[in-house]
Design a protein around this motif. Structure first.
Motif, short mmCIF file in Angstrom:
data_model
loop_
_atom_site.label_atom_id
_atom_site.label_comp_id
_atom_site.label_asym_id
_atom_site.label_seq_id
_atom_site.Cartn_x
_atom_site.Cartn_y
_atom_site.Cartn_z
N GLN A 1 17.25 -29.79 31.18
CA GLN A 1 16.17 -30.56 30.54
C GLN A 1 16.55 -31.00 29.13
O GLN A 1 17.10 -30.20 28.36
CB GLN A 1 14.93 -29.68 30.42
N HIS B 1 21.26 -24.33 23.94
CA HIS B 1 21.53 -23.03 23.32
C HIS B 1 22.63 -22.31 24.10
O HIS B 1 23.06 -22.77 25.16
CB HIS B 1 20.25 -22.20 23.18
N GLY C 1 22.61 -19.74 25.78
CA GLY C 1 22.21 -19.31 27.13
C GLY C 1 22.38 -20.42 28.15
O GLY C 1 22.95 -20.21 29.22
N ASN C 2 21.95 -21.63 27.81
CA ASN C 2 22.16 -22.79 28.69
C ASN C 2 23.65 -22.96 28.96
O ASN C 2 24.08 -23.22 30.08
CB ASN C 2 21.69 -24.10 28.05
N LYS D 1 4.86 -19.62 31.60
CA LYS D 1 4.67 -20.75 30.68
C LYS D 1 3.19 -21.14 30.57
O LYS D 1 2.72 -21.42 29.47
CB LYS D 1 5.50 -21.96 31.13
N VAL E 1 23.17 -22.19 38.21
CA VAL E 1 22.05 -22.05 37.28
C VAL E 1 22.03 -20.64 36.70
O VAL E 1 22.78 -19.77 37.13
CB VAL E 1 20.68 -22.28 37.99
N GLY E 2 21.13 -20.43 35.74
CA GLY E 2 20.90 -19.09 35.21
C GLY E 2 19.92 -18.33 36.11
O GLY E 2 19.28 -18.92 36.99
N ASP F 1 17.03 -17.24 35.67
CA ASP F 1 15.62 -17.65 35.65
C ASP F 1 15.28 -18.68 36.72
O ASP F 1 14.10 -18.89 37.02
CB ASP F 1 15.23 -18.18 34.26
N GLN F 2 16.29 -19.31 37.28
CA GLN F 2 16.03 -20.33 38.30
C GLN F 2 16.14 -19.80 39.73
O GLN F 2 15.97 -20.54 40.69
CB GLN F 2 16.99 -21.52 38.13
N GLY G 1 24.11 -14.58 33.44
CA GLY G 1 22.94 -15.20 34.05
C GLY G 1 21.68 -15.11 33.21
O GLY G 1 20.77 -15.92 33.34
N ILE H 1 21.19 -14.60 29.22
CA ILE H 1 21.51 -14.34 27.81
C ILE H 1 20.16 -14.15 27.12
O ILE H 1 19.21 -14.90 27.36
CB ILE H 1 22.28 -15.54 27.21
N LYS I 1 14.48 -13.56 27.55
CA LYS I 1 15.47 -14.63 27.75
C LYS I 1 15.58 -15.51 26.49
O LYS I 1 14.56 -15.83 25.89
CB LYS I 1 15.00 -15.47 28.94
N MET I 2 16.80 -15.87 26.11
CA MET I 2 16.94 -16.88 25.06
C MET I 2 16.41 -18.18 25.63
O MET I 2 16.80 -18.57 26.72
CB MET I 2 18.41 -17.02 24.66
N SER I 3 15.50 -18.83 24.91
CA SER I 3 14.80 -19.97 25.49
C SER I 3 14.55 -21.07 24.46
O SER I 3 14.21 -20.77 23.32
CB SER I 3 13.48 -19.46 26.08
N LYS I 4 14.73 -22.32 24.90
CA LYS I 4 14.52 -23.46 23.99
C LYS I 4 13.13 -23.41 23.41
O LYS I 4 12.92 -23.69 22.25
CB LYS I 4 14.66 -24.78 24.76
N SER I 5 12.15 -23.09 24.25
CA SER I 5 10.78 -23.19 23.79
C SER I 5 10.20 -21.86 23.31
O SER I 5 9.37 -21.84 22.42
CB SER I 5 9.90 -23.76 24.91
N1 AQP Z 1 18.89 -17.41 28.42
C1 AQP Z 1 19.56 -17.96 29.41
N2 AQP Z 1 20.61 -17.33 29.96
C2 AQP Z 1 21.31 -17.90 30.97
N3 AQP Z 1 21.02 -19.12 31.48
C3 AQP Z 1 19.98 -19.77 30.96
N4 AQP Z 1 19.43 -20.99 31.23
C4 AQP Z 1 18.38 -21.19 30.41
N5 AQP Z 1 18.22 -20.14 29.59
C5 AQP Z 1 19.19 -19.25 29.91
C6 AQP Z 1 19.93 -21.92 32.24
O1 AQP Z 1 20.18 -23.17 31.60
C7 AQP Z 1 19.99 -24.21 32.56
C8 AQP Z 1 19.16 -25.31 32.00
O2 AQP Z 1 17.90 -24.86 31.64
P1 AQP Z 1 16.64 -25.79 31.60
O3 AQP Z 1 16.92 -26.98 30.80
O4 AQP Z 1 16.15 -26.03 32.98
O5 AQP Z 1 15.63 -24.92 30.81
P2 AQP Z 1 15.02 -23.53 31.17
O6 AQP Z 1 15.65 -22.88 32.33
O7 AQP Z 1 13.57 -23.71 31.27
O8 AQP Z 1 15.42 -22.65 29.93
P3 AQP Z 1 15.48 -23.04 28.42
O9 AQP Z 1 16.65 -23.92 28.18
O10 AQP Z 1 15.48 -21.85 27.59
O11 AQP Z 1 14.18 -23.86 28.17
P4 AQP Z 1 12.67 -23.38 28.22
O12 AQP Z 1 12.18 -23.64 26.86
O13 AQP Z 1 12.04 -24.30 29.21
O14 AQP Z 1 12.60 -21.93 28.60
C9 AQP Z 1 19.36 -23.57 33.79
O15 AQP Z 1 20.36 -23.40 34.78
C10 AQP Z 1 18.88 -22.25 33.28
O16 AQP Z 1 18.86 -21.28 34.30
#
Ligand code: AQP
Length: 332
Positions: free
Chosen positions: A9, A16, A18-19, A112, A146-147, A149-150, A184, A186, A195-199
């Motif tokens: 996304q 980050h 993690g991504n 979320k 994917v990580g 979380d998916q 898988g 971070i 989880k390390m997360s953008k949001s």
């Molecule tokens: N912390 C993480 N460790 C390992 N993998 C991770 N991914 C995300 N966070 C981690 C993997 O990055 C890919 C793209 O993620 P995304 O854009 O679909 O966003 P997301 O999974 O919702 O996680 P983000 O980036 O942290 O954003 P938000 O803010 O939405 O939570 C995916 O393959 C994901 O598994």
């Protein structure tokens, strides 16, 4: 050759770590062995409200980072999701094959929407997993890197593929998740259980690839650890140190036991200082490449247009077949 699909996304000014370690880093070597299709999933991004100008900018930034990470448009199809309308079209068909209870079990939605509150949650966030299933199934992908979380969303994708095949005859490939256990999940530097997360991460909990490396180094040095001294991998009792070791090992190539041995008798400060240096070394050329790509937006847009054209030839074929099997009257 087997086929791989994955997406990311454009919801932040930078990916980050993690991504990168959880997903994108796997995307690059898969180009050697698989037919690879990668997508900046802007339709997914609007499940959270986005500023239009920022979204457009971040879509280019996301694509530039993928190219800088080593996605090669000569070997991969790289495109933007909204350029291929079949994603939304197939998503509708799959949405109509998903049970309400089944969708309600998705933990990412629960997390979320729980954080945002019902008043700020749109229905797109709820149907997000069906759009993701459409992304993957449109290309009949065999594997999805994917990580962690998916995983649940991919499980639903598999169920939907099987359901469609059961109802309308074998057509979809049932995709396998491709998740590397060691990276898988971070975690947040300040809250190593999460989880390390953008949001969701606080600014100090998240290492952004396009940030000034000095800022990232400082965040690494102030990462939460524990009151012991020993540098040892123990996810349960030493989540912070374990996370630093996971990142270190992924960037450095040494295994975690090798790192534990190398740091015997040393302190957390040493580990953090070395990791900060290692990260800076990795990220400096990555940032330069990204900025160079962004300096030529027309060239970047042309790469994405070419990717979309290639993706559409596959996606249109799949959608036509799905529409036919579903019983839609052809548009003469
Ligand atoms: N912390 C993480 N460790 C390992 N993998 C991770 N991914 C995300 N966070 C981690 C993997 O990055 C890919 C793209 O993620 P995304 O854009 O679909 O966003 P997301 O999974 O919702 O996680 P983000 O980036 O942290 O954003 P938000 O803010 O939405 O939570 C995916 O393959 C994901 O598994």
């Amino acid at each position: 050759r087997k086929r791989v699909f994955s997406g990311i996304q454009p919801t932040a000014d930078s990916f980050h770590v993690g991504n990168y370690l959880g997903a994108i880093r796997q995307w690059v070597p898969l180009q050697e062995t698989h037919e690879t299709i990668y997508c900046v999933v802007d339709l997914h991004a609007i499940t959270i409200e986005q500023d239009p100008k920022l979204l457009r900018q971040r879509t280019r930034i996301a694509a530039a980072q993928l190219l800088a990470a080593g996605i090669d448009p000569a070997r991969s199809i790289l495109f933007v999701q909204s350029h291929v309308p079949e994603h939304a079209q197939l998503a509708w068909v799959l949405t109509c094959m998903t049970g309400f209870g089944e969708a309600s079990r998705m933990t990412q939605f629960k997390d979320k929407s729980g954080k945002q509150g019902a008043a700020n949650t749109n229905v797109g966030l709820f149907t997000y997993p069906m759009l993701m299933a459409a992304d993957v199934l449109l290309y009949n992908a065999d594997a999805v890197p994917v990580g962690e979380d998916q995983r649940q969303h991919l499980e639903l994708t598999r169920d939907l593929a099987q359901r469609f095949n059961g109802r309308y005859g074998d057509y979809f490939t049932v995709p396998d998740p491709y998740i590397i256990e060691a990276v898988g999940k971070i975690t947040d530097l300040q809250d190593p259980g999460a989880k390390m997360s953008k949001s969701a991460s606080s600014p100090n909990g998240i290492i952004e690839l396009l940030d000034d490396p000095k800022v990232s180094a400082k965040k690494i040095r102030s990462a939460v650890t524990d009151t012991e001294r020993e540098i040892r991998y123990d996810e349960e009792n030493k989540a912070g140190v374990s996370n630093l070791l996971s990142i270190y090992s992924a960037l450095d190539g040494r295994t975690i036991p090798e790192l534990e041995q190398a740091y015997e008798g040393k302190g957390y400060g040493d580990l953090k200082k070395d990791l900060a240096e290692l990260f800076t070394e990795f990220v400096t050329p990555f940032r330069e490449r990204t900025h160079a790509i962004l300096a030529e937006p027309d060239k970047l847009d042309a790469v994405l247009a070419e990717g979309a054209a290639k993706a559409r030839t596959i996606a249109a074929r799949t959608l036509a077949e799905v529409y036919d099997r579903t019983g839609f009257l052809p548009a003469a």
